[in-house]
Write an enzyme that holds these catalytic residues in place. Sequence first.
Site, PDB file in Angstrom:
ATOM      1  N   GLY A   1     -22.695  -9.626 -31.476  1.00 53.91           N
ATOM      2  CA  GLY A   1     -22.561 -10.914 -32.140  1.00 53.91           C
ATOM      3  C   GLY A   1     -23.711 -11.201 -33.086  1.00 53.91           C
ATOM      4  O   GLY A   1     -23.518 -11.581 -34.246  1.00 53.91           O
ATOM      5  N   ALA A   2     -24.940 -11.003 -32.592  1.00 53.50           N
ATOM      6  CA  ALA A   2     -26.115 -11.253 -33.420  1.00 53.50           C
ATOM      7  C   ALA A   2     -26.168 -10.313 -34.614  1.00 53.50           C
ATOM      8  O   ALA A   2     -26.486 -10.722 -35.745  1.00 53.50           O
ATOM      9  CB  ALA A   2     -27.377 -11.121 -32.574  1.00 53.50           C
TER      10      ALA A   2
ATOM     11  N   GLY B   1     -13.908   6.837 -43.062  1.00 47.73           N
ATOM     12  CA  GLY B   1     -13.602   5.590 -43.743  1.00 47.73           C
ATOM     13  C   GLY B   1     -12.887   4.595 -42.847  1.00 47.73           C
ATOM     14  O   GLY B   1     -13.008   4.627 -41.623  1.00 47.73           O
TER      15      GLY B   1
ATOM     16  N   ASP C   1     -21.062  -3.008 -36.654  1.00 41.86           N
ATOM     17  CA  ASP C   1     -21.342  -4.447 -36.676  1.00 41.86           C
ATOM     18  C   ASP C   1     -21.654  -4.906 -38.099  1.00 41.86           C
ATOM     19  O   ASP C   1     -21.236  -5.986 -38.527  1.00 41.86           O
ATOM     20  CB  ASP C   1     -22.522  -4.768 -35.767  1.00 41.86           C
ATOM     21  CG  ASP C   1     -22.215  -4.502 -34.305  1.00 41.86           C
ATOM     22  OD1 ASP C   1     -21.026  -4.549 -33.925  1.00 41.86           O
ATOM     23  OD2 ASP C   1     -23.163  -4.248 -33.542  1.00 41.86           O
TER      24      ASP C   1
ATOM     25  N   GLU D   1     -18.377  -8.766 -26.192  1.00 44.55           N
ATOM     26  CA  GLU D   1     -19.519  -8.640 -25.284  1.00 44.55           C
ATOM     27  C   GLU D   1     -19.861  -9.948 -24.581  1.00 44.55           C
ATOM     28  O   GLU D   1     -20.916 -10.051 -23.950  1.00 44.55           O
ATOM     29  CB  GLU D   1     -20.744  -8.104 -26.042  1.00 44.55           C
ATOM     30  CG  GLU D   1     -20.629  -6.630 -26.381  1.00 44.55           C
ATOM     31  CD  GLU D   1     -21.898  -6.058 -26.990  1.00 44.55           C
ATOM     32  OE1 GLU D   1     -22.087  -4.841 -26.881  1.00 44.55           O
ATOM     33  OE2 GLU D   1     -22.687  -6.822 -27.576  1.00 44.55           O
TER      34      GLU D   1
ATOM     35  N   GLY E   1     -15.578   5.803 -38.959  1.00 47.65           N
ATOM     36  CA  GLY E   1     -16.838   6.460 -39.258  1.00 47.65           C
ATOM     37  C   GLY E   1     -16.827   7.140 -40.613  1.00 47.65           C
ATOM     38  O   GLY E   1     -16.484   6.534 -41.628  1.00 47.65           O
TER      39      GLY E   1
ATOM     40  N   GLY F   1     -27.268  -6.717 -30.131  1.00 44.63           N
ATOM     41  CA  GLY F   1     -26.110  -7.441 -29.623  1.00 44.63           C
ATOM     42  C   GLY F   1     -25.076  -7.551 -30.729  1.00 44.63           C
ATOM     43  O   GLY F   1     -25.410  -7.890 -31.881  1.00 44.63           O
TER      44      GLY F   1
END
Length: 295
Positions: free
Chosen positions: A40-41, A216, A243, A136, A213, A38
């Site tokens: 956020g996590a 950079g 993330d 999300e 990616g 996820g």
Amino acid sequence: MGVLVFGSVNADLVFRLPALPGPGETVLGEGWRALPGGKGANQAVAAARDGAVTAFAGAVGRDAMAEVALAALRAARVDLTRLAVSGAPTGCAAICVDPEGRNQIAVASGANAGARAAQVEDAALGPATTLLLQMEVPAAEIAALALRARARGARVLLNLAPAAPLPETALRAAHLLIANEREAAWLGAALGCAAEAAPLAAALGTGVAVTRGAAGAEAATAEGALHQPAFPVATRDSTGAGDCWCGVLAAALDRGLPLAAAMRRAAAAAAIACTRDGAAACPEAAETDAFLAAR
């Protein structure tokens, strides 16, 4: 306060396959793993592992998948006092990864659709807080929290992932908006400008960072333009690298690093994450320090 993340938390079912499946195609692989995920996590775990005092606000279900989804947050000692538990199933993602580390991802939002801005109290949104948001959980809740946080003096970072409509007032509430190439292209089309950081920043009147990616990342703020090359590594699984970049950037900015130094640190942590399995494979601060010291 440190870093406060409002966003999604999932259980990720990761399948390593010899090739990514095409439409209507079944590809057999040797095995699978259930891992925390996820956006956020993942970002909260990345910030915490990089040394930030980190809290997370989101929602899970009352099911076995919740334990999988929360495992990395708990191991990283992220404050979960703002976590909601609902009757909906915990969010879940099916992730296919090929030998080159490329992925295809399908996500069922589940309990994430029940995350609410009201889970974060006003007292947590002062100038000592760096608020990190993604896309999300419901857009209306993201917008409400971004505007409330900006009004109360928090630093607001908004990762426009996955790309989805938000009121321009919410976009402008971010001190830094973060997008990858596809998200930047979507936003540029919506704003009627080019998909680079500088024109996007000019159109919104706020800072913008675009991650690309292996090419950079670039950023444009009132202080000028920046470019941070990616660190070359042997990629095993790129899932969650973005993330990791966002979480470590938030942690670095929260402890006072300038944006250029924060982007360099984020690039190093994301490179390390690409060499490991799973979306929450973010490095500890000492690992990132050692990686940077060797370069």
